[in-house]
Design a protein around this motif. Structure first.
Motif, PDB file in Angstrom:
ATOM      1  N   PRO A 168     -10.127   7.139  18.167  1.00 26.73           N
ATOM      2  CA  PRO A 168      -9.605   8.425  18.648  1.00 26.73           C
ATOM      3  C   PRO A 168      -8.902   9.230  17.564  1.00 26.73           C
ATOM      4  CG  PRO A 168      -9.159   6.702  20.242  1.00 26.73           C
ATOM      5  CD  PRO A 168      -9.716   6.029  19.045  1.00 26.73           C
ATOM      6  N   ILE A 169      -8.122   8.571  16.709  1.00 28.85           N
ATOM      7  CA  ILE A 169      -7.382   9.325  15.695  1.00 28.85           C
ATOM      8  C   ILE A 169      -8.332   9.945  14.673  1.00 28.85           C
ATOM      9  CG2 ILE A 169      -6.977   7.345  14.151  1.00 28.85           C
ATOM     10  CD1 ILE A 169      -4.190   8.597  13.602  1.00 28.85           C
ATOM     11  N   GLN A 170      -9.440   9.244  14.364  1.00 25.57           N
ATOM     12  CA  GLN A 170     -10.412   9.811  13.436  1.00 25.57           C
ATOM     13  C   GLN A 170     -11.159  10.994  14.063  1.00 25.57           C
ATOM     14  OE1 GLN A 170     -10.995   9.177  10.179  1.00 25.57           O
ATOM     15  NE2 GLN A 170      -9.209   7.810  10.229  1.00 25.57           N
ATOM     16  N   GLN A 171     -11.372  10.943  15.363  1.00 22.11           N
ATOM     17  CA  GLN A 171     -11.987  12.092  16.041  1.00 22.11           C
ATOM     18  C   GLN A 171     -11.055  13.299  15.984  1.00 22.11           C
ATOM     19  OE1 GLN A 171     -13.280  11.056  20.010  1.00 22.11           O
ATOM     20  NE2 GLN A 171     -14.331   9.188  19.313  1.00 22.11           N
ATOM     21  N   ALA A 172      -9.757  13.064  16.193  1.00 22.11           N
ATOM     22  CA  ALA A 172      -8.793  14.161  16.134  1.00 22.11           C
ATOM     23  C   ALA A 172      -8.728  14.757  14.736  1.00 22.11           C
ATOM     24  CB  ALA A 172      -7.419  13.658  16.567  1.00 22.11           C
ATOM     25  N   LEU A 182      -7.913  13.693   3.476  1.00 19.99           N
ATOM     26  CA  LEU A 182      -7.348  12.473   2.889  1.00 19.99           C
ATOM     27  C   LEU A 182      -7.194  11.351   3.909  1.00 19.99           C
ATOM     28  CD1 LEU A 182      -4.572  14.024   0.600  1.00 19.99           C
ATOM     29  CD2 LEU A 182      -6.726  12.986  -0.133  1.00 19.99           C
ATOM     30  N   GLY A 183      -7.164  11.707   5.209  1.00 20.36           N
ATOM     31  CA  GLY A 183      -6.995  10.686   6.245  1.00 20.36           C
ATOM     32  C   GLY A 183      -8.291  10.209   6.849  1.00 20.36           C
ATOM     33  N   MET A 184      -9.422  10.709   6.408  1.00 20.62           N
ATOM     34  CA  MET A 184     -10.708  10.312   6.989  1.00 20.62           C
ATOM     35  C   MET A 184     -11.194   8.997   6.395  1.00 20.62           C
ATOM     36  SD  MET A 184     -12.860  13.864   7.124  1.00 20.62           S
ATOM     37  CE  MET A 184     -12.338  15.259   8.105  1.00 20.62           C
ATOM     38  N   ASP A 185     -11.716   8.149   7.259  1.00 20.11           N
ATOM     39  CA  ASP A 185     -12.330   6.915   6.762  1.00 20.11           C
ATOM     40  C   ASP A 185     -13.720   6.692   7.344  1.00 20.11           C
ATOM     41  OD1 ASP A 185     -11.913   6.144   9.382  1.00 20.11           O
ATOM     42  OD2 ASP A 185     -10.259   4.778   8.931  1.00 20.11           O
ATOM     43  N   GLY A 186     -14.249   7.680   8.081  1.00 18.96           N
ATOM     44  CA  GLY A 186     -15.621   7.609   8.577  1.00 18.96           C
ATOM     45  C   GLY A 186     -15.798   6.876   9.882  1.00 18.96           C
ATOM     46  N   ARG A 187     -14.734   6.267  10.412  1.00 20.02           N
ATOM     47  CA  ARG A 187     -14.865   5.495  11.670  1.00 20.02           C
ATOM     48  C   ARG A 187     -14.576   6.411  12.853  1.00 20.02           C
ATOM     49  NH1 ARG A 187     -11.177   0.356  10.190  1.00 20.02           N
ATOM     50  NH2 ARG A 187      -9.820   2.058   9.504  1.00 20.02           N
ATOM     51  N   LEU A 188     -15.562   7.229  13.203  1.00 18.78           N
ATOM     52  CA  LEU A 188     -15.372   8.240  14.238  1.00 18.78           C
ATOM     53  C   LEU A 188     -15.274   7.666  15.642  1.00 18.78           C
ATOM     54  CD1 LEU A 188     -17.733  11.068  12.913  1.00 18.78           C
ATOM     55  CD2 LEU A 188     -15.235  11.063  12.970  1.00 18.78           C
ATOM     56  N   GLU A 189     -15.500   6.374  15.790  1.00 14.74           N
ATOM     57  CA  GLU A 189     -15.324   5.784  17.107  1.00 14.74           C
ATOM     58  C   GLU A 189     -13.843   5.661  17.471  1.00 14.74           C
ATOM     59  OE1 GLU A 189     -15.506   2.456  14.091  1.00 14.74           O
ATOM     60  OE2 GLU A 189     -16.610   4.318  14.527  1.00 14.74           O
ATOM     61  N   SER A 218       0.832  -1.198   0.000  1.00 14.32           N
ATOM     62  CA  SER A 218       0.000   0.000   0.000  1.00 14.32           C
ATOM     63  C   SER A 218       0.870   1.253   0.000  1.00 14.32           C
ATOM     64  CB  SER A 218      -0.898  -0.001   1.237  1.00 14.32           C
ATOM     65  OG  SER A 218      -1.621   1.211   1.324  1.00 14.32           O
ATOM     66  N   PHE A 219       0.425   2.256  -0.732  1.00 20.23           N
ATOM     67  CA  PHE A 219       1.111   3.551  -0.739  1.00 20.23           C
ATOM     68  C   PHE A 219       0.041   4.639  -0.775  1.00 20.23           C
ATOM     69  CE2 PHE A 219       3.883   6.947  -2.411  1.00 20.23           C
ATOM     70  CZ  PHE A 219       4.985   6.770  -1.598  1.00 20.23           C
ATOM     71  N   GLU A 220      -0.627   4.793   0.353  1.00 23.32           N
ATOM     72  CA  GLU A 220      -1.739   5.737   0.492  1.00 23.32           C
ATOM     73  C   GLU A 220      -1.505   6.639   1.698  1.00 23.32           C
ATOM     74  OE1 GLU A 220      -4.134   5.866  -1.648  1.00 23.32           O
ATOM     75  OE2 GLU A 220      -3.945   3.957  -2.728  1.00 23.32           O
ATOM     76  N   VAL A 221      -2.190   7.769   1.689  1.00 26.18           N
ATOM     77  CA  VAL A 221      -2.144   8.671   2.843  1.00 26.18           C
ATOM     78  C   VAL A 221      -2.810   7.974   4.022  1.00 26.18           C
ATOM     79  CG1 VAL A 221      -2.889  10.883   3.791  1.00 26.18           C
ATOM     80  CG2 VAL A 221      -2.138  10.732   1.408  1.00 26.18           C
ATOM     81  N   THR A 222      -2.083   7.831   5.114  1.00 21.93           N
ATOM     82  CA  THR A 222      -2.621   7.176   6.303  1.00 21.93           C
ATOM     83  C   THR A 222      -3.177   8.237   7.266  1.00 21.93           C
ATOM     84  OG1 THR A 222      -0.532   7.292   7.516  1.00 21.93           O
ATOM     85  CG2 THR A 222      -0.877   5.379   6.086  1.00 21.93           C
ATOM     86  N   PRO A 223      -4.044   7.835   8.191  1.00 19.87           N
ATOM     87  CA  PRO A 223      -4.539   8.800   9.179  1.00 19.87           C
ATOM     88  C   PRO A 223      -3.423   9.486   9.949  1.00 19.87           C
ATOM     89  CG  PRO A 223      -5.881   6.825   9.205  1.00 19.87           C
ATOM     90  CD  PRO A 223      -4.729   6.539   8.288  1.00 19.87           C
ATOM     91  N   ALA A 224      -2.352   8.751  10.283  1.00 16.62           N
ATOM     92  CA  ALA A 224      -1.244   9.353  11.028  1.00 16.62           C
ATOM     93  C   ALA A 224      -0.556  10.438  10.200  1.00 16.62           C
ATOM     94  CB  ALA A 224      -0.240   8.278  11.432  1.00 16.62           C
TER      95      ALA A 224
END
Length: 839
Positions: free
Chosen positions: A793-797, A784-791, A754-760
């Motif tokens: 912590p990193i997605q909330q940030a 680009l780092g959003m995947d909709g899984r707001l549960e 994989s070579f994609e933008v990660t949440p980190a």
């Protein structure tokens, strides 16, 4: 008195001294070793020269120990050959150039060692090249003996048949060899002893060619029948490898084989191939289904749907083809070279041969038919529907725009990039495995270059390639001249040319010759060809006195050669013994780690250190010891374990500086010690060596943000903080540009990693851009780092900083805000604080 008798292997002459007997014991040792080697070596996973460190280092141990054991055994054979060369030097006078040229490959490997990127694998390459040189000499010396000229080629052919039968035993569940049969998403694949289907396919090409040739040339009908019986199992095994490259290579090899035969035998070869193909097609679907059932239920197949059908079809096809062959040979005139035909009474009728009887006519016609077949396959002809479903699917899947073809093209271009930086002597053994991540054009994973010449070029440079070509061309040209002059086509020694040719052809598209067994068979056969090529009737070995003076047939050159050969044998003996002992010690240490709830770290570390004293440059052993010492530190917090692990890390840096696992160990150590500056240095180094590894970008961006905050909040150095943010955001832009390159690549290429933008990446870059006041870019990066899984912590940030960036830019996303607050009630306050924060 020197006399010469003609050894009636159809005209080939072998010089001999009256009253002088060859050493039966010494010759018997050579032929015995060759036979045992051909029978035993394949079952050691083909002696695969893995050249890899990443992953589980214990894998390296399982590959290298059999190779070192083989080297230890062959050192004794080399000593015997050194004595043989001196005692019977008169036999080698015509082969001086060949026996010298073969040592240019070990010499070029030695030169590459001094600039090797891996000391351990550079040294292993030298050992392997010495082994190949020894096998070349072994093939040459055995073939100089009349009995050896008959026996060794038959050993090569019939030992390969044993491997085919063993692969089918695994297929039907009668025996179990790890990795011999693989079930993948697109079907079952037969790997046999090589644990790699494409290597097995390359090996089966030589089996099919030898069986076809043996069936039409054997003087004994029972031997001809035995060769013919093996055609159906070998063809079936080839189809079950699902190797498209080998499927395309098979017609080419059989086509080239036709040029070795007169017209009548060409027709018979096609007859055998056709009968075997029909038998194989009748079996393919049912055998595939039976094999899948065996794999699903882990139980041997019933006798009839497995061996019963296979043996029946094989014997039926062989009986039909051999029976027809007997009839044809009785009725067809035997054409002699130049068109002379034998007529009644044994007289010769001198007249030009008709066009149909010329040796090149049938191959030319088949070339036209082959072109038509390629056209039908490319045009998706309805005729393909007549084939069995599995074969039809494989043929339809052959496409020069498919991923396996395009990926190999990329491997080859990347190889040339490495060669440009290491042009003369290469980068040593294991160079491709160590260097390809730095030079690769996209994020694939391939430990081999999939081309023998290019991998040789990468490892041993132009010097190594020229050394191999000099040996190969010298041997091949002399052999072809000898065979053409004598007009022989029914001799066992032609198995040499068939075997070496088939393996070398397939190695142009795969890494068959990374298996020491397959490479040594090639050199064994080249040695046999060199022996035949040097025995041309009526030709002196050297006409110039200065050349004759340096002939190995003379006492002083023979003595020097024997001494050097003995020195090479002692080198292999000492290093092989040391490496085998070290390998067994390390194996004991590894075994002590298995199945125990409590590990005696000191005792096990002592065993590993003993193994390293015997193999001081082995990176796999060092990694195992480092992992053990770090485990001891985690359990006891004893600083001595940590310090000793650091010492071994420095040692590993010296012998294997490009090891990815070494880099990971250095990174983990720096992070554990909270040395962010050292961690950043390691991350920047990793980006240069692994430019297509997204983890390296993720780490570097995260560190840039952490260090910028450290400079801003603790040191109050705004300029230093801004420098880190600038470098971090620029790195993110570089990542996006490289990602765009992948979008422009052919869709048929499979990205290995994989070579994609990660949440980190997104949160680190978004925060740096936000602090810099670049709110629009910050929002774009965070999105680009959003995947909709707001549960999470990193997605909330990410969502919080994204909404803050939108607010600063005069925009809003009420739907996302509602979801975020619904997930965490505190987010409203956190968002307000972030929007009004001053940096």
């Amino acid at each position: 008195m020197l006399t010469e008798h003609k050894y009636r292997s159809r005209g080939l002459a072998v010089p001999s001294r009256r009253g002088e007997e060859r050493s039966v014991m010494m010759y018997g040792l050579l032929i015995l070793f060759a036979g045992l080697y051909l029978l035993a070596a394949p079952f050691q996973r083909g002696l695969f020269l893995a050249a890899r460190v990443e992953g589980d280092p214990r894998v390296n141990l399982s590959y290298e120990l059999p190779i070192q054991s083989t080297l230890l055994l062959i050192s004794f054979v080399m000593l015997a050959m050194a004595v043989y060369v001196w005692k019977y030097r008169d036999q080698l006078g015509k082969h001086t150039a060949a026996v010298i040229l073969v040592w240019l490959l070990p010499v070029s490997a030695l030169c590459s060692y001094f600039q090797a990127v891996s000391l351990h694998y550079g040294f292993l390459l030298i050992q392997a090249q010495v082994l190949y040189a020894a096998m070349f000499l072994l093939g040459l010396l055995i073939t100089l003996h009349p009995a050896g000229r008959k026996l060794l080629p038959q050993f090569v052919a019939f030992s390969s048949y044993a491997v085919v039968v063993y692969g089918l035993l695994n297929l039907f569940g009668n025996v179990h060899y790890n990795g011999a049969v693989m079930v993948e998403s697109y079907g079952l694949r037969l790997s046999s002893v090589f644990q790699y289907p494409n290597a097995n396919a390359g090996f089966l090409l030589l089996v099919i060619a030898c069986a076809a040739y043996g069936a039409v040339t054997a003087r004994n009908q029972w031997v001809s029948l035995l060769h013919a019986v093996m055609l159906v199992p070998a063809l079936l095994s080839l189809m079950l490898t699902l190797s498209r490259g080998a499927l395309l290579m098979l017609p080419l090899i059989l086509w080239l084989l036709l040029f070795l035969l007169p017209v009548s035998r060409q027709l018979l070869l096609l007859l055998h191939a056709g009968a075997a193909a029909i038998g194989m097609l009748c079996l393919l679907t049912s055998v595939t289904e039976t094999a899948l059932t065996v794999q699903q239920h882990a139980a041997p197949a019933p006798l009839w749907p497995s061996w019963g059908l296979l043996l029946g079809a094989s014997l039926a096809a062989a009986l039909v083809s051999v029976g027809l062959q007997h009839v044809v040979l009785l009725r067809l005139p035997k054409l002699r070279p130049g068109g002379d035909a034998v007529v009644a009474g044994g007289e010769q009728e001198h007249k030009p041969a008709p066009l149909w009887s010329r040796r090149w006519t049938l191959p030319a016609a088949l070339a036209l038919l082959g072109a038509a077949a390629v056209f039908l396959a490319a045009s998706d002809s309805p005729l393909l529907n007549l084939l069995p479903r599995t074969l039809e699917q494989r043929i339809r899947s052959i496409d020069f725009q498919q991923h396996s073809v395009l990926e190999r093209g990329v491997f080859y271009m990347d190889s040339l990039k490495i060669i440009r930086d290491y042009p003369v002597f290469g980068a040593g053994g294991g160079a491709w495995s160590a260097l390809y991540p730095t030079y690769q054009s996209y994020p694939y994973t391939s430990r081999q270059a999939h081309n023998f010449i290019l991998q040789l070029w990468v490892e041993q440079g132009t010097a190594g390639v020229l050394a191999f070509l000099a040996l190969f061309l010298y041997t091949a040209i002399r052999y072809i001249r000898a065979v053409s002059r004598l007009g022989v086509w029914q001799e066992p020694h032609l198995f040499y040319a068939i075997t070496a040719g088939a393996l070398l052809l397939h190695s142009a598209i795969d890494f068959d010759l990374s298996f020491v067994y397959l490479a040594s068979v090639v050199f064994l056969c080249l040695g046999g060809m060199a022996a035949i090529g040097g025995e041309r009737l009526g030709e002196s070995s050297a006409t110039d006195k200065r050349v004759r003076r340096w002939s190995v047939g003379n006492a002083k050159p023979a003595a020097a050669y024997s001494v050097l050969l003995a020195a090479a044998a002692i080198f292999v003996l000492i290093t092989g013994a040391s490496y085998v002992s070290g390998g067994r010690t390390m194996q004991s240490a590894v075994n002590s780690l298995s199945g125990q709830s409590e590990i005696d770290v000191k005792e096990t570390a002592g065993l590993m250190q003993e193994a390293l004293r015997k193999q001081p440059d082995n990176p796999g052993y060092m990694l195992l010891l480092m992992n053990l010492l770090e485990l001891g530190y985690e359990q006891t917090k004893d600083e001595r374990f940590d310090q000793e692990a650091g010492n071994w890390m420095a040692q590993l840096q010296r012998v294997e500086p490009l090891s990815k696992e070494l880099l990971e160990a250095r990174w983990n150590r720096a992070v554990r010690q909270q040395d962010l500056d050292q961690a950043l240095t390691i991350a920047d180094e990793a980006l240069g060596r692994f430019p297509w590894d997204q983890t390296m970008y993720e780490r570097a961006m995260g560190l840039r943000f952490q260090l910028s905050e450290k400079e801003r909040l603790e040191h109050h150095d705004q300029a230093a903080a801004k420098r880190h943010r600038t470098l971090g955001t620029e790195l993110f832009r570089q990542f996006l540009l490289k990602r765009k390159q992948l979008d422009d690549m052919p869709k048929t290429i499979n990205l290995g990693k994989s070579f994609e933008v990660t949440p980190a990446m997104a949160i680190s870059t978004g925060q740096m851009l936000y602090i810099e006041g670049q709110y629009t870019e910050a929002a774009a990066a965070l999105k680009l780092g959003m995947d909709g899984r707001l549960e999470e912590p990193i997605q909330q940030a990410i969502a919080r900083w994204y909404l803050a960036a939108l607010a600063r830019a005069g925009k809003a996303d009420q739907e996302l805000l509602g979801k975020l607050i619904e997930q965490n009630k505190e987010e409203q306050n956190l968002l307000e604080q972030l929007i009004h924060a001053q940096f």
